[in-house]
Design a protein around this motif. Structure first.
Motif, mmCIF file in Angstrom:
data_model
loop_
_atom_site.group_PDB
_atom_site.id
_atom_site.type_symbol
_atom_site.label_atom_id
_atom_site.label_comp_id
_atom_site.label_asym_id
_atom_site.label_seq_id
_atom_site.Cartn_x
_atom_site.Cartn_y
_atom_site.Cartn_z
ATOM 1 N N TYR A 31 -7.453 22.087 -7.782
ATOM 2 C CA TYR A 31 -6.194 23.088 -6.851
ATOM 3 C C TYR A 31 -5.629 22.986 -5.222
ATOM 4 N N GLU A 34 -2.378 27.726 -3.133
ATOM 5 C CA GLU A 34 -1.046 28.788 -3.461
ATOM 6 C C GLU A 34 -1.389 28.402 -4.904
ATOM 7 N N ASP A 35 -1.307 27.133 -5.562
ATOM 8 C CA ASP A 35 -1.208 26.567 -7.119
ATOM 9 C C ASP A 35 -2.578 27.384 -7.626
ATOM 10 N N PHE A 37 -4.097 30.158 -6.727
ATOM 11 C CA PHE A 37 -4.540 31.527 -6.836
ATOM 12 C C PHE A 37 -2.960 32.336 -7.890
ATOM 13 N N GLN A 38 -2.016 31.597 -8.323
ATOM 14 C CA GLN A 38 -0.810 31.612 -8.824
ATOM 15 C C GLN A 38 -1.655 31.139 -10.366
ATOM 16 N N TRP A 39 -2.303 30.610 -10.680
ATOM 17 C CA TRP A 39 -3.178 30.134 -11.960
ATOM 18 C C TRP A 39 -4.036 31.040 -12.061
ATOM 19 N N HIS A 40 -4.921 31.628 -11.335
ATOM 20 C CA HIS A 40 -6.705 32.240 -11.117
ATOM 21 C C HIS A 40 -5.918 34.162 -11.982
ATOM 22 N N SER A 41 -4.730 34.650 -11.460
ATOM 23 C CA SER A 41 -3.504 35.246 -11.859
ATOM 24 C C SER A 41 -3.576 35.371 -13.551
ATOM 25 N N SER A 42 -3.544 34.415 -13.844
ATOM 26 C CA SER A 42 -3.009 33.938 -14.866
ATOM 27 C C SER A 42 -4.350 34.347 -16.049
ATOM 28 N N SER A 100 -8.765 35.897 -5.851
ATOM 29 C CA SER A 100 -7.687 37.167 -6.422
ATOM 30 C C SER A 100 -7.162 37.766 -5.485
ATOM 31 N N GLU A 102 -7.237 36.619 -2.168
ATOM 32 C CA GLU A 102 -7.600 34.773 -1.281
ATOM 33 C C GLU A 102 -8.920 35.036 0.148
#
Length: 138
Positions: A31, A34-35, A37-42, A100, A102
């Motif tokens: 990844y 930025e992708d 961080f978005q995926w990891h959160s989900s 999360s 960063e």
């Protein structure tokens, strides 16, 4: 009945940890940040729904068995479960928090992939012990 629930929890965590080890954690490296961080959160929210109930059930079962049948196998099982819990909350929760927030992302991903072998071995041993006890007592 308790042995059946134990087998279900242990097999669920075994499958899950091998998927995390061989598929999920290695995929983090593919990844863009930025992708990721978005995926990891989900990912962390969704996987918690599966992992937390299984881990809690496993811990409760291990405690019940160690107090009702305090033999070598119950104590060993309990120690392995506690080892999985400690490694999860001492090593892996902080690494996921780094991602999360960063911080040290590449280093954290490398540590996740390498150090997760500990949990993979622990949950594999837990499953093998459960199967051994379940199927040798038939």
């Amino acid at each position: 009945m308790l042995e059946t629930i134990r087998l279900i929890c242990d097999s669920g965590l075994l499958v899950l940890i091998w998927m995390v080890q061989l598929i999920i954690y290695p995929s983090f490296s593919y990844y863009k940040n930025e992708d990721l961080f978005q995926w990891h959160s989900s990912y962390t929210k969704r996987i918690a729904v599966v992992v937390i109930p299984l881990m809690i059930a496993q811990l409760i079962i291990s405690m019940v068995q160690v107090f009702t049948t305090p033999d070598f196998n119950s104590i060993l099982y309990c120690l392995l479960v506690i080892g999985a819990w400690l490694s999860t909350f001492v090593m892996f929760v902080p690494l996921h928090e780094n991602i999360s927030k960063e911080r040290d992302v590449e280093k954290s991903i490398k540590k996740l992939k390498l150090h997760n072998w500990l949990r993979t071995v622990l949950w594999s041993l837990i499953f093998m012990l459960t199967c051994y006890l379940k199927f040798t007592s038939l």
